[in-house]
Scaffold this motif. Structure first.
Motif, PDB file in Angstrom:
ATOM      1  N   TRP B 148       0.785  -1.140  -0.032  1.00 50.85           N
ATOM      2  CA  TRP B 148      -0.470  -0.270  -0.092  1.00 50.85           C
ATOM      3  C   TRP B 148       0.694   1.474  -0.036  1.00 50.85           C
ATOM      4  O   TRP B 148       2.142   1.104   1.150  1.00 50.85           O
ATOM      5  N   TYR B 149       0.859   2.254  -0.804  1.00 50.32           N
ATOM      6  CA  TYR B 149       1.188   3.266  -0.991  1.00 50.32           C
ATOM      7  C   TYR B 149       0.779   4.776  -0.536  1.00 50.32           C
ATOM      8  O   TYR B 149      -0.435   5.041  -0.338  1.00 50.32           O
ATOM      9  N   TYR B 150       1.555   5.063  -0.021  1.00 49.02           N
ATOM     10  CA  TYR B 150       0.212   6.718   1.080  1.00 49.02           C
ATOM     11  C   TYR B 150       1.157   7.921   0.370  1.00 49.02           C
ATOM     12  O   TYR B 150       2.497   8.066   0.554  1.00 49.02           O
ATOM     13  N   ALA B 151       0.312   8.593   0.340  1.00 47.96           N
ATOM     14  CA  ALA B 151       0.910  10.053   0.368  1.00 47.96           C
ATOM     15  C   ALA B 151       0.649  10.990   1.417  1.00 47.96           C
ATOM     16  O   ALA B 151      -0.221  10.889   2.141  1.00 47.96           O
ATOM     17  N   SER B 152       1.692  12.093   2.337  1.00 55.17           N
ATOM     18  CA  SER B 152       1.395  12.626   2.921  1.00 55.17           C
ATOM     19  C   SER B 152       2.159  14.485   2.998  1.00 55.17           C
ATOM     20  O   SER B 152       2.770  13.595   2.666  1.00 55.17           O
ATOM     21  N   VAL B 162      -2.612   0.827  -4.562  1.00 53.81           N
ATOM     22  CA  VAL B 162      -2.120   0.296  -4.219  1.00 53.81           C
ATOM     23  C   VAL B 162      -1.807  -1.076  -4.793  1.00 53.81           C
ATOM     24  O   VAL B 162      -2.028  -1.068  -6.113  1.00 53.81           O
ATOM     25  N   GLY B 163      -0.180  -1.718  -4.913  1.00 50.78           N
ATOM     26  CA  GLY B 163       0.279  -2.459  -5.717  1.00 50.78           C
ATOM     27  C   GLY B 163       0.431  -4.252  -4.805  1.00 50.78           C
ATOM     28  O   GLY B 163       0.378  -4.477  -4.596  1.00 50.78           O
ATOM     29  N   VAL B 164      -0.208  -5.258  -5.794  1.00 54.41           N
ATOM     30  CA  VAL B 164       0.280  -6.075  -5.225  1.00 54.41           C
ATOM     31  C   VAL B 164       1.046  -7.179  -7.389  1.00 54.41           C
ATOM     32  O   VAL B 164       0.144  -7.147  -8.329  1.00 54.41           O
ATOM     33  N   VAL B 227     -10.997   4.273 -10.132  1.00 56.05           N
ATOM     34  CA  VAL B 227      -9.822   3.472  -9.816  1.00 56.05           C
ATOM     35  C   VAL B 227      -9.127   3.739 -11.445  1.00 56.05           C
ATOM     36  O   VAL B 227      -9.769   3.053 -12.172  1.00 56.05           O
ATOM     37  N   LEU B 228      -7.647   3.427 -11.859  1.00 51.11           N
ATOM     38  CA  LEU B 228      -7.085   3.212 -12.856  1.00 51.11           C
ATOM     39  C   LEU B 228      -6.645   2.303 -12.101  1.00 51.11           C
ATOM     40  O   LEU B 228      -5.883   1.544 -11.173  1.00 51.11           O
ATOM     41  N   GLU B 229      -6.317   1.026 -13.121  1.00 56.34           N
ATOM     42  CA  GLU B 229      -6.361  -0.446 -12.656  1.00 56.34           C
ATOM     43  C   GLU B 229      -4.881  -0.097 -14.046  1.00 56.34           C
ATOM     44  O   GLU B 229      -5.248  -0.644 -15.433  1.00 56.34           O
ATOM     45  N   VAL B 230      -3.681  -0.891 -13.060  1.00 56.90           N
ATOM     46  CA  VAL B 230      -2.787  -0.955 -14.584  1.00 56.90           C
ATOM     47  C   VAL B 230      -1.985  -2.345 -13.980  1.00 56.90           C
ATOM     48  O   VAL B 230      -1.780  -3.310 -12.977  1.00 56.90           O
ATOM     49  N   LEU B 231      -2.232  -3.002 -15.097  1.00 56.29           N
ATOM     50  CA  LEU B 231      -1.589  -4.703 -15.483  1.00 56.29           C
ATOM     51  C   LEU B 231      -0.338  -4.532 -15.881  1.00 56.29           C
ATOM     52  O   LEU B 231       0.244  -4.168 -16.753  1.00 56.29           O
ATOM     53  N   HIS B 232       1.271  -4.688 -14.974  1.00 51.45           N
ATOM     54  CA  HIS B 232       2.162  -4.228 -15.064  1.00 51.45           C
ATOM     55  C   HIS B 232       2.831  -5.181 -15.602  1.00 51.45           C
ATOM     56  O   HIS B 232       3.016  -6.700 -14.324  1.00 51.45           O
ATOM     57  N   PHE B 247      -1.324  -3.210 -10.092  1.00 49.04           N
ATOM     58  CA  PHE B 247      -1.600  -1.206  -9.245  1.00 49.04           C
ATOM     59  C   PHE B 247      -3.003  -0.701  -9.604  1.00 49.04           C
ATOM     60  O   PHE B 247      -3.828  -0.764 -10.775  1.00 49.04           O
ATOM     61  N   VAL B 248      -3.462  -0.771  -8.419  1.00 50.83           N
ATOM     62  CA  VAL B 248      -4.911   0.386  -8.738  1.00 50.83           C
ATOM     63  C   VAL B 248      -4.476   1.402  -8.383  1.00 50.83           C
ATOM     64  O   VAL B 248      -4.356   1.315  -6.619  1.00 50.83           O
ATOM     65  N   MET B 249      -4.774   2.266  -8.289  1.00 56.22           N
ATOM     66  CA  MET B 249      -4.870   3.815  -7.499  1.00 56.22           C
ATOM     67  C   MET B 249      -5.836   4.516  -8.159  1.00 56.22           C
ATOM     68  O   MET B 249      -6.764   4.935  -9.382  1.00 56.22           O
ATOM     69  N   ARG B 250      -6.426   5.610  -7.400  1.00 54.17           N
ATOM     70  CA  ARG B 250      -6.746   6.532  -7.090  1.00 54.17           C
ATOM     71  C   ARG B 250      -6.776   7.917  -8.169  1.00 54.17           C
ATOM     72  O   ARG B 250      -5.907   8.562  -8.563  1.00 54.17           O
ATOM     73  N   ALA B 251      -7.892   7.695  -9.166  1.00 54.77           N
ATOM     74  CA  ALA B 251      -7.582   8.422 -10.600  1.00 54.77           C
ATOM     75  C   ALA B 251      -7.546   9.852 -10.365  1.00 54.77           C
ATOM     76  O   ALA B 251      -7.494  10.763 -11.201  1.00 54.77           O
ATOM     77  N   ASP B 252      -7.767  10.272  -9.231  1.00 60.11           N
ATOM     78  CA  ASP B 252      -8.108  11.903  -8.785  1.00 60.11           C
ATOM     79  C   ASP B 252      -6.386  12.719  -8.224  1.00 60.11           C
ATOM     80  O   ASP B 252      -6.745  13.218  -8.397  1.00 60.11           O
ATOM     81  N   LEU B 253      -5.649  11.462  -8.289  1.00 57.76           N
ATOM     82  CA  LEU B 253      -4.666  11.390  -7.631  1.00 57.76           C
ATOM     83  C   LEU B 253      -3.558  11.264  -7.942  1.00 57.76           C
ATOM     84  O   LEU B 253      -2.402  11.804  -8.753  1.00 57.76           O
ATOM     85  N   ALA B 254      -3.794  10.255  -9.409  1.00 60.84           N
ATOM     86  CA  ALA B 254      -2.800   9.608  -9.735  1.00 60.84           C
ATOM     87  C   ALA B 254      -2.719   9.508 -11.449  1.00 60.84           C
ATOM     88  O   ALA B 254      -4.064   9.722 -11.692  1.00 60.84           O
TER      89      ALA B 254
END
Lengths: 267, 267
Positions: B148-152, B162-164, B227-232, B247-254
């Motif tokens: 899990w990736y956070y930003a502060s 989130v990256g699995v 969410v953006l879902e990226v299969l890398h 990766f599943v990422m918030r589309a409003d931030l990333a």
DNA sequence: TAGTGGTCTAGACCACCAT
DNA sequence: TGGTGGTCTAGACCACTAT
């Protein structure tokens, strides 16, 4: 902290939604299958109809169900058949198939493509576009070409994406780019090559968001379906950007596919 | 055809929503600004509170406003500061900055990163993953690492993505990949190189969708944010895939940023 | 404590779809 | 025509936030 996280019971609308969601995910309600009507759900759970309706709305916002006025609520079928990749700009592919990348991808899926050039105008470039085209200040004019892309399975036709291409006026001037809906053999990138701009690099900036009001209507988007927004910049053999296209595509029908060398970055 | 397209007047909830949307887009309601309360809107338009509430809901679904229980409804501020590109896998960049790509990107934005490895398990690969890793039948085991990736911004911390990551068991076996949250200097791709797999190509399949119920809760997502879902897929010097990350990422931030050579496709 | 959004009730009428 | 979703009313109580 939500009520659920504190271990409390969620309100009835949530509980009905949770139960229906589980039934969908467990396969008890199959894709294309119909949910109980709002009135049936309300009676079954001993609530007012509005409460059952709220449960359905939660699922619709998650993109899990389709509501069809007069018919019922149905489990959404997930398709996402169309994949668009960077090879769509490849000259090799263009020359080999003779098809535009959009037509080639749809043909692969057994679908009938249609592309409609709805407008060609000379306009002042929006800031975002001017930056990417590195337009000198004082020469902000570009040709703006708006294309709508449709897919048909033979029975019915759906809009899939919108592409708005911006070309600096000096490049478009005197060519079909400036005024012709039909760009002739090889289409867009063949015309750029004739003007001395061979696409060599492609930059694509990808985001997702909910559609605007207008996009939702224009693309005929069901609730709970976001759009992918791709800002594509075409860069020529000299490293100069010569066209920018903004694609807005239905995220439930289209996906992007990139295959890239990794060590090539030169920064 | 909708009632609006036939030139009929939309129902009151739509009309209130249209009016508020116009006020937002014209700048009369500024980002961060508060909308009138539901009760005020209802009285002003001579409707029941539920009707005004429905108007607010339409805007929330479009991602235009944030509802804050007990406080009011506010115009959403659009940020999308974080851009992730293919260069995140570049060894050159890795060696130059010593930072993981996630940390490097956040540092650029003046934000504090935090990455939390929440689980490492040996599991049977899901079909979608096994296909991309080209796992031979009969050897479906992979290591599954969930991060899990956070930003502060110094004051408050938000989950961003989130990256699995899935790694074939024979590659991970006996290395920190199989059991260590801390992968040591150079992180993931340095460990792969030690096992003989240098990332040479990267395939990324990008889609967008509304978050699942669990994702919405875990990522703390407001309504109307997809969410953006990226299969890398990481591919080594021999052309073999050696790891897949979803990766599943918030589309409003990333956002995603790809810069690619065009003519390199070899098909 | 006052004001906000969150949820609910028990009705009602309308618009749409299939038969 | 009967059943469906779409919208609305005029209340009510609860949960949350700010003061």
């Amino acid at each position: 902290m939500t009520s659920e996280e504190r271990g409390e019971r969620p309100p009835p609308s949530r509980r009905i939604a949770d139960q229906l969601r589980a039934a969908i995910q467990d396969g008890d309600l199959r894709p294309g299958g119909r949910l109980p009507s709002e009135r049936e759900l309300a009676e079954a759970h001993g609530t007012a109809r509005n409460t059952a309706r709220e449960a359905i709305r939660i699922l619709a916002e998650e993109g899990l169900v389709d509501r069809r006025h007069g018919s019922g609520v149905f489990v959404r079928e997930r398709r996402r058949a169309l994949r668009f990749g960077a090879e769509r700009y490849s000259r090799r592919l263009r020359e080999k198939t003779g098809l535009s990348p959009y037509r080639a991808e749809l043909a692969k899926q057994g679908l009938l493509p249609r592309v409609d050039c709805v407008s060609i105008q000379r306009v002042v470039a929006p800031t975002e576009i001017a930056e990417r085209l590195r337009l000198p200040v004082g020469t902000p004019d570009v040709v703006r070409r708006e294309n709508w892309y449709y897919a048909s399975d033979g029975a019915s036709e759906h809009p899939v994406q919108v592409g708005v291409t911006y070309v600096p006026w000096p490049i478009a001037e005197g060519t079909p780019l400036a005024d012709s809906a039909n760009l002739g053999k090889g289409s867009l990138y063949a015309r750029f090559e004739e003007r001395g701009h061979r696409i060599t690099r492609s930059r694509e900036e990808v985001t997702a968001r909910m559609p605007s009001h207008e996009e939702a209507r224009g693309l005929n988007l069901p609730t709970g379906v976001p759009v992918l927004e791709v800002l594509h910049t075409g860069i020529d053999q000299a490293g100069h950007p010569f066209e920018v296209t903004r694609f807005v595509m239905r995220a439930d029908l289209a996906a992007l596919d990139y295959d890239m060398a990794v060590e090539e970055t030169d920064d």
